[in-house]
Design an enzyme around this catalytic site. Sequence first.
Site, PDB file in Angstrom:
ATOM      1  N   LYS A 266       0.776  -1.174  -0.090  1.00  0.00           N
ATOM      2  CA  LYS A 266       0.023  -0.043   0.007  1.00  0.00           C
ATOM      3  C   LYS A 266       1.056   1.165   0.132  1.00  0.00           C
ATOM      4  CE  LYS A 266      -4.407  -1.390   1.885  1.00  0.00           C
ATOM      5  NZ  LYS A 266      -5.400  -1.632   2.708  1.00  0.00           N
ATOM      6  N   GLN A 326      -1.347 -13.246   9.863  1.00  0.00           N
ATOM      7  CA  GLN A 326      -1.680 -13.032   8.493  1.00  0.00           C
ATOM      8  C   GLN A 326      -0.458 -12.846   7.769  1.00  0.00           C
ATOM      9  OE1 GLN A 326      -3.792  -9.636   9.918  1.00  0.00           O
ATOM     10  NE2 GLN A 326      -2.049  -8.092   9.581  1.00  0.00           N
ATOM     11  N   ASP A 396      -3.528  -8.511  16.602  1.00  0.00           N
ATOM     12  CA  ASP A 396      -4.227  -7.773  15.875  1.00  0.00           C
ATOM     13  C   ASP A 396      -5.426  -8.868  15.288  1.00  0.00           C
ATOM     14  OD1 ASP A 396      -3.890  -5.501  13.856  1.00  0.00           O
ATOM     15  OD2 ASP A 396      -4.060  -7.179  12.335  1.00  0.00           O
ATOM     16  N   GLU A 425      -7.143  -6.817  20.245  1.00  0.00           N
ATOM     17  CA  GLU A 425      -7.158  -5.728  19.452  1.00  0.00           C
ATOM     18  C   GLU A 425      -8.532  -6.197  18.749  1.00  0.00           C
ATOM     19  OE1 GLU A 425      -7.374  -2.844  15.740  1.00  0.00           O
ATOM     20  OE2 GLU A 425      -6.889  -5.285  15.811  1.00  0.00           O
ATOM     21  N   TYR A 536       1.411   4.144   6.645  1.00  0.00           N
ATOM     22  CA  TYR A 536       1.943   3.772   5.163  1.00  0.00           C
ATOM     23  C   TYR A 536       3.198   4.862   4.892  1.00  0.00           C
ATOM     24  CZ  TYR A 536      -2.829   2.581   5.456  1.00  0.00           C
ATOM     25  OH  TYR A 536      -4.173   1.813   5.571  1.00  0.00           O
TER      26      TYR A 536
HETATM   27  O1  LIG Z   1      -8.716  -4.366  11.287  1.00  0.00           O
HETATM   28  P1  LIG Z   1      -8.408  -3.314  12.370  1.00  0.00           P
HETATM   29  O2  LIG Z   1      -9.102  -1.934  12.015  1.00  0.00           O
HETATM   30  O3  LIG Z   1      -8.707  -3.719  13.753  1.00  0.00           O
HETATM   31  O4  LIG Z   1      -6.984  -2.961  12.409  1.00  0.00           O
HETATM   32  C1  LIG Z   1      -5.968  -3.705  12.654  1.00  0.00           C
HETATM   33  O5  LIG Z   1      -5.557  -4.632  11.553  1.00  0.00           O
HETATM   34  C2  LIG Z   1      -5.338  -4.231  10.305  1.00  0.00           C
HETATM   35  C3  LIG Z   1      -5.030  -5.448   9.507  1.00  0.00           C
HETATM   36  O6  LIG Z   1      -3.850  -6.150  10.271  1.00  0.00           O
HETATM   37  C4  LIG Z   1      -4.207  -3.206  10.164  1.00  0.00           C
HETATM   38  O7  LIG Z   1      -4.280  -2.370   8.974  1.00  0.00           O
HETATM   39  C5  LIG Z   1      -3.175  -1.908   8.192  1.00  0.00           C
HETATM   40  O8  LIG Z   1      -2.742  -3.011   7.659  1.00  0.00           O
HETATM   41  C6  LIG Z   1      -3.174  -3.517   6.617  1.00  0.00           C
HETATM   42  C7  LIG Z   1      -2.299  -4.757   6.162  1.00  0.00           C
HETATM   43  O9  LIG Z   1      -1.089  -4.296   5.857  1.00  0.00           O
HETATM   44  C8  LIG Z   1      -3.697  -2.713   5.490  1.00  0.00           C
HETATM   45  O10 LIG Z   1      -4.016  -3.126   4.590  1.00  0.00           O
HETATM   46  C9  LIG Z   1      -4.331  -1.726   6.119  1.00  0.00           C
HETATM   47  O11 LIG Z   1      -4.507  -0.415   5.407  1.00  0.00           O
HETATM   48  C10 LIG Z   1      -3.646  -0.931   7.247  1.00  0.00           C
HETATM   49  O12 LIG Z   1      -4.499  -0.016   8.024  1.00  0.00           O
HETATM   50  C11 LIG Z   1      -4.389  -2.153  11.182  1.00  0.00           C
HETATM   51  O13 LIG Z   1      -3.227  -1.203  11.304  1.00  0.00           O
HETATM   52  C12 LIG Z   1      -4.367  -2.816  12.694  1.00  0.00           C
HETATM   53  O14 LIG Z   1      -4.614  -2.127  13.655  1.00  0.00           O
END
Ligand SMILES: O=P(O)(O)O[C@H]1O[C@H](CO)[C@@H](O[C@H]2O[C@H](CO)[C@@H](O)[C@H](O)[C@H]2O)[C@H](O)[C@H]1O
EC number: 2.4.99.16
Length: 685
Positions: A266, A326, A396, A425, A536
């Site tokens: 991303k 993941q 996560d 989380e 990012y």
């Molecule tokens: O799904 P949540 O809102 O609880 O957020 C948590 O998990 C997300 C997935 O791991 C994570 O999202 C971030 O990482 C993703 C994978 O790289 C990416 O696609 C998302 O855009 C990014 O926000 C989030 O940070 C975490 O707190």
Amino acid sequence: MKRLPATRFGRIPVTDVQPVVDGGRFPAKAVTGQDVPVSATCFREGHDAVGATAVLYRPDGSAAQRVRMVPGAPGTDRWHATLRPDAAGAWTFEIEGWDDPYGTWHHAAGIKIGAGIEEELMLAEGARLFAAAARDRKTAAADAELFRGLARVLEDTDRSVADRFAAAESPELTALLAERPIRRHVTRGGAYPLLVERRLAGQGAWYEFFPRSEGAVLEEEYDDGTRRYTSGTFATARHRLDAVARMGFDVVYLPPIHPIGRTHRKGPNNTLTAGEHDPGSPWAIGAAEGGHDAIHPDLGTVEDFAAFVDRARELGLEVALDLALQASPDHPWVAEHPQWFTTRADGSIAYAENPPKKYQDIYPLNFDNDPKGLREEVLRIVLLWIERGVRIFRVDNPHTKPLWFWEWLIREVSQLHPDAVFLAEAFTRPAMMHALGKAGFQQSYTYFTWRNTREELEEYLTEVSHRTSPYFRPSFWVNTPDILPEFLQYGGPAAFKLRAAIAATGSPLWGVYTGYELCENAARPGSGEYADNEKYEYKPRDFAAAEAEGRSLAPYLTRLNEIRRAHPALGDLANVHLHTSTDEATLVFSKSRPAPRGLLDGAGSEPTDTVLVVVNLDPHAARESTVTLDLPALDLTPGDLDGDGRFEVRDLLTGQSWRWGEHNYVRLDPYQEPAHILHIVRSTA
Ligand SMILES: O=P(O)(O)O[C@H]1O[C@H](CO)[C@@H](O[C@H]2O[C@H](CO)[C@@H](O)[C@H](O)[C@H]2O)[C@H](O)[C@H]1O
């Protein structure tokens, strides 16, 4: 004594014991030194008096505390006490119900002597009762002496009836019976589990930052607006630890530190195409350099990580790591263990989602195809990081994995490392959030972040402190990299201060994502997320300049954490008590921690600690109100009150003092101080 037939009720029934989670299938939870309120319904046939005792047992089965319970609201037959375990382990507690011969006699004698009926008979009954108690082998020698003396006084017809009866309700006797009552027909209600964990499992202030941003250097800015940075490293990020420790935080939490995938990486602001210099989301774990057991080469080596952890430890901080189960498409697991993913009819793997969010750069795991292989791998990874000095994991999206897996993993890890802590989380429906707590998660993120009005906050504080506290430990985060609430976007510095004040005092666990102290409030239009989100991109910040210019809330956060450490009442969860105010935007709650009773090792000289929190929830305008306190909730003693029934409160934020009573005028101006955190100053006598 004649034996009764064995029944489930026994002689004096004890029912509806709390805290008991799903009938005892899961233990209720506490941390060392925390107050655990216990209650039960205890009653009997007829009209004679009953009493109840709460007994706390150590993991080795020895009794640690024995507390006479106090009655709840009239007519409910509920009884209450507070227990305080002082070490980690599998404790138990039990409620004993008993016949209270003194209570029965005292009630009847009071009425009859008051009415001049059967006075001598009542006094003789009393003498018989005390003489029997003195003969009881379980009565302590000093108590037996007092009871014998009382029996003699009650029989002494040279004295007036009133004098004799007064001797049987003296303050000395009342105090003795409050601790060591005369008990008959003691009926044990059965032991219930109480899992006691280390302090950081349930009390702590967390600070989150991205190590790659700390010490990142902007190397070049291109015409198209893109930028090239040199990443921060564990070596540069180590310097930030001093400031985090100075602010009084206990835990420093790092988003994933592993290699980041390139496939579907991303770009800035969650765009789907990353530029050449974009570092990608740290949650897109796995690349040619390795997976969950590896460290991103930009951050440094295993040795650099160890030095980071050591420095944190020197400063009194613990490092928490992200456990995000993941994989980026480039993760070694994808090629080596395709059975850990769900392959669709066309051979592809669907990307992960947490609706409505889409995570196009990662694959979710499938725990059903090879449960043994996958769980062994995750256990290996967790134990590896534990070996590298980590004990705390922020997990996560645990709600997207099966509960059996968490119950198994946390049990396996805890058996080897009872000090391991897992923070869930999971922002999802209550059933799953609560079940994760029962499965073993020590802490959970909560909906606090979006509760803003007085009504919302009162409802939420009541829920987490009274309804779910035996199994769900709420962590109040004021922001996260995923969440910049609207309240902060538009409320200015006052909004940041008041939210921090509520989070730091409302729950024993609270958290801050870096930049909060700088009041960062720019959101991606139409979203509850930060603009130019650090997830990012690199985001170096000049904390020192902000502090020098008086723009930083670091001193405020520092003070909040100092107050938390100095006031044990704030370390308890189930002691939240709401009070009322005439202004709809003024929230008032207190937390009180009375001196412990009935500790059998003689400890317990800790004084009562009571903190009153009054917050103006309107960050834009001063609010005036009359605050009405529910005085019994403040554990005041006569010695704390002046002749007008008022007591001294000292504002722990400003140092100002006032004399408060039941009704109090309050004015809070958000441009000065949006909150009072008041300590009740007790008499030292
Ligand atoms: O799904 P949540 O809102 O609880 O957020 C948590 O998990 C997300 C997935 O791991 C994570 O999202 C971030 O990482 C993703 C994978 O790289 C990416 O696609 C998302 O855009 C990014 O926000 C989030 O940070 C975490 O707190």
